[in-house]
Scaffold this motif. Structure first.
Motif, mmCIF file in Angstrom:
data_model
loop_
_atom_site.group_PDB
_atom_site.id
_atom_site.type_symbol
_atom_site.label_atom_id
_atom_site.label_comp_id
_atom_site.label_asym_id
_atom_site.label_seq_id
_atom_site.Cartn_x
_atom_site.Cartn_y
_atom_site.Cartn_z
ATOM 1 N N GLU A 91 50.005 24.190 38.633
ATOM 2 C CA GLU A 91 48.780 24.916 38.994
ATOM 3 C C GLU A 91 49.077 26.406 39.187
ATOM 4 O OE1 GLU A 91 45.528 24.819 42.547
ATOM 5 O OE2 GLU A 91 46.119 22.891 41.686
ATOM 6 N N GLU A 92 50.162 26.703 39.862
ATOM 7 C CA GLU A 92 50.558 28.093 40.075
ATOM 8 C C GLU A 92 50.885 28.776 38.744
ATOM 9 O OE1 GLU A 92 54.021 30.605 42.437
ATOM 10 O OE2 GLU A 92 53.647 28.523 42.997
ATOM 11 N N ARG A 93 51.579 28.072 37.853
ATOM 12 C CA ARG A 93 51.897 28.625 36.529
ATOM 13 C C ARG A 93 50.627 28.908 35.731
ATOM 14 N NH1 ARG A 93 55.154 24.324 34.287
ATOM 15 N NH2 ARG A 93 54.296 25.016 32.301
ATOM 16 N N ILE A 94 49.659 28.015 35.845
ATOM 17 C CA ILE A 94 48.391 28.210 35.143
ATOM 18 C C ILE A 94 47.693 29.450 35.677
ATOM 19 C CG2 ILE A 94 46.067 27.251 34.815
ATOM 20 C CD1 ILE A 94 47.487 24.447 34.747
ATOM 21 N N LEU A 95 47.638 29.589 36.990
ATOM 22 C CA LEU A 95 47.000 30.781 37.570
ATOM 23 C C LEU A 95 47.784 32.052 37.242
ATOM 24 C CD1 LEU A 95 45.709 29.490 41.023
ATOM 25 C CD2 LEU A 95 44.351 30.149 39.025
ATOM 26 N N ASP A 96 49.110 31.972 37.241
ATOM 27 C CA ASP A 96 49.923 33.136 36.862
ATOM 28 C C ASP A 96 49.605 33.558 35.427
ATOM 29 O OD1 ASP A 96 51.205 33.138 39.329
ATOM 30 O OD2 ASP A 96 53.040 32.177 38.576
ATOM 31 N N LEU A 133 38.722 31.054 37.321
ATOM 32 C CA LEU A 133 38.274 32.362 37.826
ATOM 33 C C LEU A 133 38.175 32.360 39.344
ATOM 34 C CD1 LEU A 133 35.556 33.346 35.196
ATOM 35 C CD2 LEU A 133 37.760 34.462 35.590
ATOM 36 N N ARG A 134 37.685 31.257 39.923
ATOM 37 C CA ARG A 134 37.619 31.170 41.396
ATOM 38 C C ARG A 134 39.023 31.256 41.992
ATOM 39 N NH1 ARG A 134 32.742 28.604 40.604
ATOM 40 N NH2 ARG A 134 33.571 26.675 39.760
ATOM 41 N N GLY A 135 39.981 30.571 41.374
ATOM 42 C CA GLY A 135 41.363 30.637 41.847
ATOM 43 C C GLY A 135 41.925 32.049 41.772
ATOM 44 N N LEU A 136 41.640 32.737 40.660
ATOM 45 C CA LEU A 136 42.096 34.130 40.523
ATOM 46 C C LEU A 136 41.408 35.035 41.538
ATOM 47 C CD1 LEU A 136 42.205 34.622 36.653
ATOM 48 C CD2 LEU A 136 44.118 34.294 38.225
ATOM 49 N N LEU A 137 40.127 34.823 41.734
ATOM 50 C CA LEU A 137 39.384 35.637 42.691
ATOM 51 C C LEU A 137 39.935 35.447 44.099
ATOM 52 C CD1 LEU A 137 37.044 37.530 43.356
ATOM 53 C CD2 LEU A 137 35.545 35.552 43.397
ATOM 54 N N TYR A 169 39.911 44.154 39.715
ATOM 55 C CA TYR A 169 38.825 44.727 40.512
ATOM 56 C C TYR A 169 37.479 44.262 39.950
ATOM 57 C CZ TYR A 169 36.218 48.071 43.297
ATOM 58 O OH TYR A 169 35.345 48.630 44.184
ATOM 59 N N GLU A 170 37.366 44.239 38.629
ATOM 60 C CA GLU A 170 36.143 43.752 37.975
ATOM 61 C C GLU A 170 35.892 42.300 38.368
ATOM 62 O OE1 GLU A 170 34.569 42.559 33.523
ATOM 63 O OE2 GLU A 170 36.527 43.490 33.739
ATOM 64 N N LEU A 171 36.930 41.477 38.311
ATOM 65 C CA LEU A 171 36.791 40.073 38.703
ATOM 66 C C LEU A 171 36.293 39.978 40.135
ATOM 67 C CD1 LEU A 171 37.346 37.002 38.315
ATOM 68 C CD2 LEU A 171 39.662 37.441 39.117
ATOM 69 N N PHE A 172 36.892 40.769 40.986
ATOM 70 C CA PHE A 172 36.579 40.755 42.406
ATOM 71 C C PHE A 172 35.108 41.075 42.670
ATOM 72 C CE2 PHE A 172 37.608 42.621 46.746
ATOM 73 C CZ PHE A 172 38.027 41.426 47.303
ATOM 74 N N TYR A 173 34.567 42.049 41.969
ATOM 75 C CA TYR A 173 33.217 42.485 42.290
ATOM 76 C C TYR A 173 32.140 42.062 41.308
ATOM 77 C CZ TYR A 173 34.984 44.802 46.246
ATOM 78 O OH TYR A 173 35.563 45.020 47.451
ATOM 79 N N GLN A 174 32.471 41.815 40.071
ATOM 80 C CA GLN A 174 31.425 41.452 39.137
ATOM 81 C C GLN A 174 31.223 39.950 39.015
ATOM 82 O OE1 GLN A 174 32.193 43.571 35.512
ATOM 83 N NE2 GLN A 174 31.182 45.383 36.297
ATOM 84 N N HIS A 175 32.158 39.162 39.488
ATOM 85 C CA HIS A 175 32.048 37.723 39.292
ATOM 86 C C HIS A 175 31.925 36.930 40.587
ATOM 87 C CE1 HIS A 175 32.647 37.941 34.994
ATOM 88 N NE2 HIS A 175 33.544 38.871 35.234
ATOM 89 N N GLU A 176 32.103 37.563 41.720
ATOM 90 C CA GLU A 176 32.078 36.824 42.979
ATOM 91 C C GLU A 176 30.756 36.088 43.182
ATOM 92 O OE1 GLU A 176 33.267 37.554 47.530
ATOM 93 O OE2 GLU A 176 31.848 38.994 46.713
ATOM 94 N N TYR A 177 29.656 36.774 42.970
ATOM 95 C CA TYR A 177 28.354 36.144 43.214
ATOM 96 C C TYR A 177 28.161 34.917 42.333
ATOM 97 C CZ TYR A 177 23.429 35.238 43.584
ATOM 98 O OH TYR A 177 22.230 34.611 43.778
ATOM 99 N N GLU A 178 28.377 35.081 41.029
ATOM 100 C CA GLU A 178 28.136 33.956 40.123
ATOM 101 C C GLU A 178 29.083 32.793 40.374
ATOM 102 O OE1 GLU A 178 30.344 34.918 35.981
ATOM 103 O OE2 GLU A 178 28.891 36.419 36.615
#
Length: 187
Positions: A10-15, A56-60, A95-104
């Motif tokens: 799981e960690e390798r996938i997120l990396d 994406l949730r894991g990355l966020l 930064y884009e992930l953090f702010y443009q995708h959090e809501y969705e």
């Protein structure tokens, strides 16, 4: 002998997903590309993550924790503002992930995680910094934290988009820091 499951998969996938995201943002993040970059196969990725949104949730969440830890290191609210800009400018895709995708990903009707409040360690760190500096409880500074956050986000987006020209970066950052100081002095 049966194959042993990889406890770090799981960690390798997120990396791998994080490397792909940093390189090319959203368009570079496919389940197949993630599997290839993680040196596994697509079914293994799907066994760990239902879909790309789960990745994406894991990355966020990773980005949130890194960002919160970074702000915790700041000696002052002004330094926290500078670290905020450094983070945004050095990692624009994250930064884009953090702010443009959090809501969705966490709050929209279409999200399978609707109602889950994942927490914002950076916001909590800033409220604590303000309470240390100005007295009172961290909760007393929710409004001021929001004002600082909005100002930092605006500055970061202007700088990332190069609306403020790179040759004016030093001046823009000085204006930002002075604005943070002025806002703190107005309290």
């Amino acid at each position: 002998m049966p194959r042993q499951p990889d406890p770090r998969l799981e960690e390798r996938i997120l990396d791998a997903a994080q490397r792909l995201w940093k390189k090319g943002g959203e368009r570079s993040l496919t389940m197949r590309a993630i599997a290839r970059a993680a040196e596994t196969n697509t079914p293994a990725v799907y066994r760990r993550f239902r879909n790309r949104d789960d990745i994406l949730r894991g990355l966020l969440q990773r980005t949130r924790l890194e960002f919160g830890a970074l702000l915790e290191q700041a000696a002052s609210p002004e330094e926290a503002g500078e670290l905020y800009l450094d983070f945004a400018l050095s990692r624009p895709h994250e930064y884009e992930l953090f702010y443009q995708h959090e809501y969705e990903l966490f709050y929209s009707r279409g999200s399978s995680h609707t109602g889950i409040k994942p927490g914002r360690p950076g916001v909590e760190a800033m409220k604590r910094k303000l309470a240390e500096r100005l007295g009172g409880s961290p909760d007393d500074y929710a409004g001021l934290t929001l004002a600082l956050w909005m100002m930092a986000h605006g500055a970061a987006m202007l700088l990332i988009a190069k609306t403020i020209l790179p040759k004016d970066l030093k001046t823009a950052r000085a204006v930002f820091t002075n604005s943070v100081r002025a806002l703190l002095l107005s309290r």
